[in-house]
Motif scaffolding. Structure first.
Motif, PDB file in Angstrom:
ATOM      1  N   TYR A  13     -11.630  -1.179   2.115  1.00  0.00           N
ATOM      2  CA  TYR A  13     -12.251  -0.072   1.393  1.00  0.00           C
ATOM      3  C   TYR A  13     -13.443  -0.529   0.568  1.00  0.00           C
ATOM      4  O   TYR A  13     -14.504   0.083   0.595  1.00  0.00           O
ATOM      5  N   TYR A  30      -4.776  -3.048  -3.274  1.00  0.00           N
ATOM      6  CA  TYR A  30      -5.392  -1.970  -4.049  1.00  0.00           C
ATOM      7  C   TYR A  30      -4.267  -1.321  -4.843  1.00  0.00           C
ATOM      8  O   TYR A  30      -3.201  -1.031  -4.289  1.00  0.00           O
ATOM      9  N   GLN A  47      -7.137   5.563  -2.177  1.00  0.00           N
ATOM     10  CA  GLN A  47      -8.580   5.561  -2.003  1.00  0.00           C
ATOM     11  C   GLN A  47      -9.057   6.877  -1.395  1.00  0.00           C
ATOM     12  O   GLN A  47      -8.262   7.725  -0.996  1.00  0.00           O
ATOM     13  N   GLU A  86     -11.157   6.931   4.746  1.00  0.00           N
ATOM     14  CA  GLU A  86     -10.873   5.734   5.524  1.00  0.00           C
ATOM     15  C   GLU A  86     -11.650   4.523   5.016  1.00  0.00           C
ATOM     16  O   GLU A  86     -12.694   4.670   4.370  1.00  0.00           O
ATOM     17  N   PRO A  87     -11.164   3.315   5.288  1.00  0.00           N
ATOM     18  CA  PRO A  87     -11.925   2.118   4.928  1.00  0.00           C
ATOM     19  C   PRO A  87     -13.161   2.008   5.824  1.00  0.00           C
ATOM     20  O   PRO A  87     -13.070   2.212   7.031  1.00  0.00           O
ATOM     21  N   GLY A 126      -6.798   6.970   2.976  1.00  0.00           N
ATOM     22  CA  GLY A 126      -6.752   6.294   1.691  1.00  0.00           C
ATOM     23  C   GLY A 126      -5.368   6.074   1.127  1.00  0.00           C
ATOM     24  O   GLY A 126      -5.204   5.730  -0.040  1.00  0.00           O
TER      25      GLY A 126
END
Length: 242
Positions: free
Chosen positions: A56, A114, A118, A121-122, A143
């Motif tokens: 990410y 992490y 998030q 998507e990364p 995420g």
């Protein structure tokens, strides 16, 4: 009582006692055996479907946690994404693994994490890196958290139901959108989060809300550090949580 009758009764009692003792020593019925092993039908805890070749970001204010290379005391070595998942520190939401083929030797076979979900998507391409959600029911391409829209809001007027508890220290403080959902007042319909990289420090990691459903997706552009979602998980932010 006749001696023969008494002897027969004693024999029956001894036989019954022996049967009970045998059943207890072998764990008795199937239910007792299963409970003694914690339940034979329980599945082993594991991560979500992993994604290889992307991460990410590497920004600590929005969740990057890297225990460091092998030369650092406290680093976390890992031989696979599952190994890094198993060794994850408390609070990790996403597990990451650098393989033994990673170009930077000191970081080969090490873990990173992490500590919050998030946005989407990364997208950062990095060879020999793998990420996966700690919660196997989540999607790494979303995420590992609730669905959200990033970078747009519905405005800040009373007509749209804007409700902002304000900056720190008096506002609602959270490092994640999920945390803001848990703090949302009963009248909130839409939940918002300003993340830890927001430009104004007093508003970093704070929550805001809308008390009204909207007519569609948010369209007012703001800096990318704003995220919004529906308080009710059965609703969709794309339709205004109506």
């Amino acid at each position: 009582m006749e001696p023969k009758v008494l002897a027969a009764i004693v024999g029956m009692l001894l036989c019954l006692s022996s049967s009970v003792s045998s059943a207890m020593s072998t764990g008795g019925g199937g239910d007792d055996s299963e409970s003694s092993t914690g339940g034979s039908t329980g599945a082993a805890r594991t991560h979500s479907t992993p994604l290889e070749g992307k991460i990410y970001h590497t920004s600590a204010p929005i969740g990057w946690v890297d225990p460091g290379p092998k030369s650092v005391e406290g680093h976390i070595s890992g031989t696979s994404i599952k190994d890094c998942f198993d060794k994850a520190p408390e609070g990790a939401v996403i597990a990451g693994w650098r393989s033994g083929k990673y170009a930077d030797t000191p970081y080969q076979n090490t873990c990173f994490y992490y500590d919050r979900s998030q946005s989407g998507e990364p997208k950062q391409v990095v060879a020999e890196h793998t990420v996966a959600c700690m919660d196997s029911t989540k999607d790494v391409n979303q995420g590992c958290g609730v669905p959200r829209v990033t970078g747009t809001i519905y405005g800040t007027g009373a007509d749209v139901g804007w409700s902002d508890p304000g900056p720190k220290p008096g506002g609602h403080i959270s490092t994640s959108l999920e945390g803001c959902i848990s703090k949302a007042p009963s009248e909130a319909v839409i939940v918002g989060h300003r993340d830890g990289a927001y430009a104004d420090p007093v508003y970093q990691n704070t929550c805001f809300y809308y008390t009204k459903a909207q007519s569609g997706a948010p369209t007012q552009m703001v800096v990318g550090n704003h995220h919004v979602t529906c308080k009710d998980p059965s609703k969709s932010i794309s339709t205004g949580c109506a």
